[in-house]
Design an enzyme around this catalytic site. Sequence first.
Site, PDB file in Angstrom:
ATOM      1  N   HIS A 225       1.129  -0.771   0.300  1.00 30.94           N
ATOM      2  CA  HIS A 225       0.448  -0.429  -0.083  1.00 30.94           C
ATOM      3  C   HIS A 225       1.109   1.082  -0.099  1.00 30.94           C
ATOM      4  O   HIS A 225       1.155   1.967   0.925  1.00 30.94           O
ATOM      5  CB  HIS A 225      -0.853  -0.377   1.164  1.00 30.94           C
ATOM      6  CG  HIS A 225      -2.191   1.326   0.951  1.00 30.94           C
ATOM      7  ND1 HIS A 225      -2.907   1.775   0.064  1.00 30.94           N
ATOM      8  CD2 HIS A 225      -2.450   1.239   1.829  1.00 30.94           C
ATOM      9  CE1 HIS A 225      -3.299   2.092   0.076  1.00 30.94           C
ATOM     10  NE2 HIS A 225      -3.546   1.597   1.042  1.00 30.94           N
TER      11      HIS A 225
ATOM     12  N   ARG B  45      -3.518  12.048   3.006  1.00 30.84           N
ATOM     13  CA  ARG B  45      -3.311  10.933   2.107  1.00 30.84           C
ATOM     14  C   ARG B  45      -3.630  11.324   0.524  1.00 30.84           C
ATOM     15  O   ARG B  45      -3.656  11.422  -0.411  1.00 30.84           O
ATOM     16  CB  ARG B  45      -4.893   9.761   1.976  1.00 30.84           C
ATOM     17  CG  ARG B  45      -4.844   8.748   3.022  1.00 30.84           C
ATOM     18  CD  ARG B  45      -2.865   7.951   2.637  1.00 30.84           C
ATOM     19  NE  ARG B  45      -3.802   6.861   1.718  1.00 30.84           N
ATOM     20  CZ  ARG B  45      -4.221   5.948   1.065  1.00 30.84           C
ATOM     21  NH1 ARG B  45      -5.417   5.462   1.780  1.00 30.84           N
ATOM     22  NH2 ARG B  45      -4.382   5.918   0.450  1.00 30.84           N
TER      23      ARG B  45
HETATM   24  N1   CP Z   1      -6.581   3.879   4.473  1.00 34.04           N
HETATM   25  C1   CP Z   1      -7.150   3.567   3.307  1.00 34.04           C
HETATM   26  O1   CP Z   1      -6.302   2.749   1.474  1.00 34.04           O
HETATM   27  O2   CP Z   1      -7.769   3.526   3.809  1.00 34.04           O
HETATM   28  P1   CP Z   1      -9.847   2.836   2.616  1.00 34.04           P
HETATM   29  O3   CP Z   1      -9.405   1.135   2.233  1.00 34.04           O
HETATM   30  O4   CP Z   1     -10.830   4.036   3.059  1.00 34.04           O
HETATM   31  O5   CP Z   1      -9.462   3.632   0.986  1.00 34.04           O
HETATM   32  N1  NVA Z   2      -5.138  -3.992   5.473  1.00 38.56           N
HETATM   33  C1  NVA Z   2      -5.960  -3.596   5.018  1.00 38.56           C
HETATM   34  C2  NVA Z   2      -5.822  -1.667   5.081  1.00 38.56           C
HETATM   35  C3  NVA Z   2      -6.878  -1.129   4.649  1.00 38.56           C
HETATM   36  C4  NVA Z   2      -6.753  -0.404   4.294  1.00 38.56           C
HETATM   37  C5  NVA Z   2      -6.912  -4.549   4.047  1.00 38.56           C
HETATM   38  O1  NVA Z   2      -6.215  -4.351   2.940  1.00 38.56           O
HETATM   39  O2  NVA Z   2      -7.884  -4.072   3.808  1.00 38.56           O
END
Ligand code: CP
Ligand code: NVA
Length: 295
Positions: free
Chosen positions: A122, A281
């Site tokens: 991510h 973000r």
């Molecule tokens: N932290 C994050 O990626 O949040 P969302 O899943 O809501 O986009």
């Molecule tokens: N680890 C989590 C992050 C969400 C933003 C997922 O992948 O669901």
Amino acid sequence: MRHLLEVDDLSEADLVSVLAAAANRRPERILEGRGVALIFEKPSNRTRNAFEMAVVALGGHPVAIRGEEIGIATRESVEDVTRVLARYHAIVAARVVEHASLEGMASVDAVPVVNLLSELSHPSQAVADLLTMQQRWGTLKGRRVAWVGDANNVARSLVIACSMVGVDVAVASPRGYELDEATLDAARSRGVTVEVTTDPYSAVGGVDAVCTDVWVSMGQEDEAAERVEAFRGFCVTEELMLRAEPDAVFMHCLPAHRGMEVEASVIDGPRSAVWDQAENRMHAARAICEWVVSE
Ligand code: CP
Ligand code: NVA
């Protein structure tokens, strides 16, 4: 052609530049008259809104598309999806079930590809998290961060990002949910310390930030019961925060589950940086869009 599939697709110098660009609230409208495709195979609140508003700030037009609308690898191959989207858009950004889909998109090399979350990483979250730390601390180098809980996609990108800016990390996870060796090796090869433990109290000793995430990520719902059992003892409590530096911040990418990975009084308390993280973000997204379309 620039792609951002993991945070180390940026060089260390690029990462510093992206963090600086994220602080510029009056960006040039470099996407004027251009589109950005935002594909979501999984739900999103922050990422979709952050990227949509980032694209608008750059003068562009975001087109958010749900995974089932285009059917990657079911209705059409990922390569064909990308070749087509490249004819409309300056950037294709995607949140995918399988990281391989992002690799397929990037392999076409027809348009810059940005990872909006995969099961492995991510990166836009990691950039926002460094930005949040930088806003609080000024200099990042020499700081120490603890990750408590699942060594998941968010953890992996954060550890890599920290290693790129000289931040030491301690990761506390239950056995079976640890960070993979390749990520550890890559981070350590940059000269930072990455400590691995099963003891959250040992990990948070003297750190400047305590970070965590959900115990059950999107797509892992079938494992929920065993995960909740495995992660007992990995809740970020006020008692745990007492082991960190007195001014240490609490960080969470959100969505959060109060009473599971974090105690309500921590996430809702004075040390919590989560709302700044969420705002960041958008600033990180803007800087990432600028970077991928730059030469
Ligand atoms: N932290 C994050 O990626 O949040 P969302 O899943 O809501 O986009
Ligand atoms: N680890 C989590 C992050 C969400 C933003 C997922 O992948 O669901």
